[in-house]
Write a protein that holds these residues in place. Sequence first.
Motif, PDB file in Angstrom:
ATOM      1  N   LEU A 169       0.799  -1.237   0.000  1.00 46.85           N
ATOM      2  CA  LEU A 169       0.000   0.000   0.000  1.00 46.85           C
ATOM      3  C   LEU A 169       0.826   1.279   0.000  1.00 46.85           C
ATOM      4  CD1 LEU A 169      -2.866  -1.115   2.378  1.00 46.85           C
ATOM      5  CD2 LEU A 169      -3.008  -0.681  -0.069  1.00 46.85           C
ATOM      6  N   GLY A 170       2.164   1.127   0.029  1.00 44.43           N
ATOM      7  CA  GLY A 170       3.029   2.298  -0.146  1.00 44.43           C
ATOM      8  C   GLY A 170       3.033   2.661  -1.623  1.00 44.43           C
ATOM      9  N   PRO A 171       3.991   3.514  -2.054  1.00 45.59           N
ATOM     10  CA  PRO A 171       4.020   3.945  -3.453  1.00 45.59           C
ATOM     11  C   PRO A 171       3.921   2.753  -4.407  1.00 45.59           C
ATOM     12  CG  PRO A 171       5.711   5.059  -2.197  1.00 45.59           C
ATOM     13  CD  PRO A 171       5.109   4.050  -1.269  1.00 45.59           C
ATOM     14  N   HIS A 172       2.963   2.811  -5.303  1.00 40.57           N
ATOM     15  CA  HIS A 172       2.749   1.715  -6.244  1.00 40.57           C
ATOM     16  C   HIS A 172       3.865   1.737  -7.286  1.00 40.57           C
ATOM     17  CE1 HIS A 172       0.580  -0.379  -9.603  1.00 40.57           C
ATOM     18  NE2 HIS A 172       0.362  -1.192  -8.593  1.00 40.57           N
ATOM     19  N   ASP A 173       4.514   0.602  -7.549  1.00 40.49           N
ATOM     20  CA  ASP A 173       5.711   0.534  -8.415  1.00 40.49           C
ATOM     21  C   ASP A 173       6.864   1.339  -7.786  1.00 40.49           C
ATOM     22  OD1 ASP A 173       4.613  -1.171 -10.187  1.00 40.49           O
ATOM     23  OD2 ASP A 173       4.007   0.366 -11.637  1.00 40.49           O
ATOM     24  N   PHE A 174       7.880   1.609  -8.568  1.00 44.84           N
ATOM     25  CA  PHE A 174       9.030   2.431  -8.169  1.00 44.84           C
ATOM     26  C   PHE A 174       9.897   1.797  -7.070  1.00 44.84           C
ATOM     27  CE2 PHE A 174       5.651   5.328  -9.585  1.00 44.84           C
ATOM     28  CZ  PHE A 174       6.262   5.886 -10.693  1.00 44.84           C
TER      29      PHE A 174
ATOM     30  N   GLY B  34      -0.667   8.086  15.210  1.00 41.76           N
ATOM     31  CA  GLY B  34       0.014   7.059  14.409  1.00 41.76           C
ATOM     32  C   GLY B  34      -0.824   6.632  13.212  1.00 41.76           C
ATOM     33  N   ASP B  35      -2.123   6.585  13.386  1.00 43.88           N
ATOM     34  CA  ASP B  35      -3.032   6.122  12.329  1.00 43.88           C
ATOM     35  C   ASP B  35      -2.990   7.025  11.090  1.00 43.88           C
ATOM     36  OD1 ASP B  35      -5.356   4.142  11.901  1.00 43.88           O
ATOM     37  OD2 ASP B  35      -6.297   6.061  11.408  1.00 43.88           O
ATOM     38  N   THR B  36      -2.771   8.309  11.309  1.00 44.44           N
ATOM     39  CA  THR B  36      -2.796   9.248  10.172  1.00 44.44           C
ATOM     40  C   THR B  36      -1.600   9.043   9.241  1.00 44.44           C
ATOM     41  OG1 THR B  36      -1.549  10.982  11.329  1.00 44.44           O
ATOM     42  CG2 THR B  36      -3.952  11.021  11.555  1.00 44.44           C
ATOM     43  N   GLU B  37      -0.496   8.560   9.793  1.00 41.01           N
ATOM     44  CA  GLU B  37       0.761   8.522   9.007  1.00 41.01           C
ATOM     45  C   GLU B  37       0.681   7.489   7.873  1.00 41.01           C
ATOM     46  OE1 GLU B  37       2.420  10.943   9.934  1.00 41.01           O
ATOM     47  OE2 GLU B  37       2.287  11.223  12.110  1.00 41.01           O
ATOM     48  N   PRO B  38       0.408   6.209   8.184  1.00 45.09           N
ATOM     49  CA  PRO B  38       0.271   5.257   7.076  1.00 45.09           C
ATOM     50  C   PRO B  38      -0.954   5.570   6.223  1.00 45.09           C
ATOM     51  CG  PRO B  38      -0.352   4.213   9.151  1.00 45.09           C
ATOM     52  CD  PRO B  38       0.236   5.544   9.499  1.00 45.09           C
ATOM     53  N   ALA B  39      -1.980   6.184   6.846  1.00 46.39           N
ATOM     54  CA  ALA B  39      -3.180   6.530   6.071  1.00 46.39           C
ATOM     55  C   ALA B  39      -2.797   7.425   4.902  1.00 46.39           C
ATOM     56  CB  ALA B  39      -4.196   7.233   6.967  1.00 46.39           C
ATOM     57  N   SER B  40      -1.965   8.436   5.166  1.00 43.16           N
ATOM     58  CA  SER B  40      -1.642   9.387   4.094  1.00 43.16           C
ATOM     59  C   SER B  40      -0.839   8.698   2.992  1.00 43.16           C
ATOM     60  CB  SER B  40      -0.893  10.595   4.658  1.00 43.16           C
ATOM     61  OG  SER B  40       0.388  10.217   5.108  1.00 43.16           O
ATOM     62  N   VAL B  41       0.021   7.754   3.368  1.00 43.32           N
ATOM     63  CA  VAL B  41       0.788   7.012   2.357  1.00 43.32           C
ATOM     64  C   VAL B  41      -0.184   6.205   1.483  1.00 43.32           C
ATOM     65  CG1 VAL B  41       2.558   5.231   2.016  1.00 43.32           C
ATOM     66  CG2 VAL B  41       2.820   6.904   3.861  1.00 43.32           C
ATOM     67  N   GLU B  42      -1.171   5.598   2.128  1.00 42.65           N
ATOM     68  CA  GLU B  42      -2.166   4.828   1.370  1.00 42.65           C
ATOM     69  C   GLU B  42      -2.950   5.739   0.424  1.00 42.65           C
ATOM     70  OE1 GLU B  42      -2.898   1.526   4.919  1.00 42.65           O
ATOM     71  OE2 GLU B  42      -4.410   3.053   4.560  1.00 42.65           O
TER      72      GLU B  42
ATOM     73  N   ASN C 140       9.598  14.508  -4.414  1.00 47.10           N
ATOM     74  CA  ASN C 140       8.992  15.127  -3.220  1.00 47.10           C
ATOM     75  C   ASN C 140       7.868  14.253  -2.658  1.00 47.10           C
ATOM     76  OD1 ASN C 140      10.686  17.291  -3.128  1.00 47.10           O
ATOM     77  ND2 ASN C 140       9.274  18.750  -4.067  1.00 47.10           N
ATOM     78  N   LEU C 141       7.073  13.674  -3.559  1.00 50.10           N
ATOM     79  CA  LEU C 141       6.024  12.739  -3.107  1.00 50.10           C
ATOM     80  C   LEU C 141       6.662  11.605  -2.296  1.00 50.10           C
ATOM     81  CD1 LEU C 141       3.126  11.402  -3.290  1.00 50.10           C
ATOM     82  CD2 LEU C 141       3.957  10.290  -5.375  1.00 50.10           C
ATOM     83  N   PHE C 142       7.726  11.025  -2.832  1.00 48.33           N
ATOM     84  CA  PHE C 142       8.349   9.885  -2.153  1.00 48.33           C
ATOM     85  C   PHE C 142       9.004  10.325  -0.839  1.00 48.33           C
ATOM     86  CE2 PHE C 142       8.867   7.689  -6.536  1.00 48.33           C
ATOM     87  CZ  PHE C 142       7.534   7.310  -6.491  1.00 48.33           C
ATOM     88  N   GLN C 143       9.553  11.537  -0.829  1.00 48.90           N
ATOM     89  CA  GLN C 143      10.131  12.044   0.428  1.00 48.90           C
ATOM     90  C   GLN C 143       9.048  12.146   1.511  1.00 48.90           C
ATOM     91  OE1 GLN C 143      13.601  13.145   0.925  1.00 48.90           O
ATOM     92  NE2 GLN C 143      12.778  12.616   2.923  1.00 48.90           N
ATOM     93  N   VAL C 144       7.922  12.712   1.112  1.00 48.76           N
ATOM     94  CA  VAL C 144       6.814  12.833   2.060  1.00 48.76           C
ATOM     95  C   VAL C 144       6.386  11.425   2.512  1.00 48.76           C
ATOM     96  CG1 VAL C 144       4.366  13.497   2.229  1.00 48.76           C
ATOM     97  CG2 VAL C 144       6.007  15.074   1.178  1.00 48.76           C
ATOM     98  N   ASN C 145       6.277  10.499   1.570  1.00 46.67           N
ATOM     99  CA  ASN C 145       5.824   9.136   1.902  1.00 46.67           C
ATOM    100  C   ASN C 145       6.774   8.441   2.877  1.00 46.67           C
ATOM    101  OD1 ASN C 145       4.458   8.305  -1.413  1.00 46.67           O
ATOM    102  ND2 ASN C 145       3.576   9.460   0.255  1.00 46.67           N
TER     103      ASN C 145
ATOM    104  N   GLY D 273       6.117   7.355   6.762  1.00 48.99           N
ATOM    105  CA  GLY D 273       6.473   6.022   7.247  1.00 48.99           C
ATOM    106  C   GLY D 273       7.307   6.122   8.524  1.00 48.99           C
ATOM    107  N   ARG D 274       8.258   7.035   8.546  1.00 52.39           N
ATOM    108  CA  ARG D 274       9.083   7.198   9.747  1.00 52.39           C
ATOM    109  C   ARG D 274       8.243   7.696  10.923  1.00 52.39           C
ATOM    110  NH1 ARG D 274      11.815   9.368  13.303  1.00 52.39           N
ATOM    111  NH2 ARG D 274      11.007  11.457  13.012  1.00 52.39           N
ATOM    112  N   HIS D 275       7.282   8.549  10.641  1.00 55.68           N
ATOM    113  CA  HIS D 275       6.422   9.054  11.729  1.00 55.68           C
ATOM    114  C   HIS D 275       5.566   7.925  12.304  1.00 55.68           C
ATOM    115  CE1 HIS D 275       6.812  13.488  10.289  1.00 55.68           C
ATOM    116  NE2 HIS D 275       7.945  12.927  10.614  1.00 55.68           N
TER     117      HIS D 275
END
Length: 474
Positions: free
Chosen positions: A39-44, A118-126, A143-148, A152-154
């Motif tokens: 559910l993280g960045p698709h591909d790449f 904690g719930d918001t952090e993976p939510a935004s990546v999804e 920049n998208l991947f940096q934020v992602n 994840g670290r948060h």
Amino acid sequence: MSINYDEKIPNNVNLATDRTLQRALEHWQPKFLEWWGGLGPHDFAANDVYLRTAVGVDAQGWASYGTVKMPDYRWGIFLADAIPDRTIGFGDAYGQPVWQQVPGEFRAQFRRLIVTQGDTEPASVEQQHLLGHTCPSLYDLRNLFQVNVEEGRHLWAMVYLLHAYFGRDGREEAEELLARHSGDADKPRILGTFNEPISDWLSFFMFTYFTDRDGKFQLKSLAESSFDPLARTCRFMLTEEAHHMFVGETGIGRVIRRTLEVMKELGTDDPETIRRQGAIDLPTLQRYLNYWFTSSLDLFGSEVSSNAATTFANGIKGRPDESQFQDHICLDATYELDVPRADGGIAKESAPLRNAMNEVARDAYVKDCEIGVKRWNMAIKRAGQTFELKLPSRRFRRAIGAWAGVPTDPTGLPITREAFDRQAPNWIPSESDRAFVRSLMIQVTDPGKMAGWIAPPDRGINNLPVEYEYVRLN
Ligand code: BYC
């Protein structure tokens, strides 16, 4: 599996010598990686990305730049340096020493807040899972991947607190953070905004400007906490959060700049003509702004909240920048609020200040949101246009609190449901707005090239040129 601690998981929490924490993380880390893969960045996953990684909390360590494949990113665990002899800054225990452990009587409240954060952090990546496929440039993709990776670290930061301070139920909560999913009908994320789809880059920029800014103010409130490890964790997270809001503010600014160029070229402010030229007209931008600002307003909770009063009284969650206030006890003070009247008007109501702490935080948030809007309006004015972007009233389109479900216009004037429904396409993105914006979302990956709906950034990342190959695609 064995983990080379310190090398694999940069940290300043003595992970290498803490067997209990190691065991908990050894169990959780593979599940995190599995979640990231799905559910993280698709591909790449196989591409080299120019990313910053936190390897320490000092000026050199917190932003170490290099090229890395995202699955190999080193998600670290960091607490900002301890403030010697720190004392409790608000509430009933004001002035007493801060806590290094969670007091038993406040355990459930702390756990609830840490889990919600904690719930918001993976939510935004999804939410941003598919955006890479429509990036307007390699610079933006990076920049998208940096934020992602930082979200994840948060997540790691909150999971660390759950593992280190909450025993078995903390470990269970950490697993649940990977089991709820954004927009899932059965197991959605906890807070509303984090279940909204982000299927285009205009929404991504609005989200990083408005929703990450809620993150800023919630983290500031938690950074005041009497539970020192939570305060220190959030203080460090705030350093990373600034870049996410920068992505939002400059992203929206660049969309506006491109639109202004097209308006000038064509000598028109007609939305249809501007759209035909492949740029996003300013009224559409205003509607996206209305949508994400109001959704993010809900993230502060109800105006009058017994949860807020309790967490303030108990020293669990303060106000953003608590030291700027004079009174840190707030027992006798009151706060005046606008509430809807049954006959459709607006009434004033007074609430005990401790119960109104969500509104106090929302005040600071709204003020901060205005800064970017002012900057964007200056650019519009400099281009000789009269259009002005505006934050809608905080009574508009609310789903949480006193104004939840009360129809108003964007100035906050109560109106009938029928009038709201009729006007809604002028105020929030319609299906045809969304379809138009989606139609512009075509991936651009030549280094230095930009999609036609967005201007280039003023500068690249970490003193590199805009043309740098921030993501190597082959
Ligand atoms: N949607 O007394 P109330 C970030 C629930 S963003 C759904 O009104 P309270 C980030 C509430 O949970 C920052 N439910 O409010 C940004 C409660 O439910 P329970 C995230 C909502 O408790 C971008 C009930 O309504 N951090 O970091 O005073 C990318 C009554 O609550 C909503 C935090 O939120 C909503 N919008 O305050 C990545 C900090 N609003 O518990 C990351 C931790 C309220 O009765 N959380 N509810 O089942 C908190 O401090 C508080 O939970 C809230 C709510 C401020 C969210």
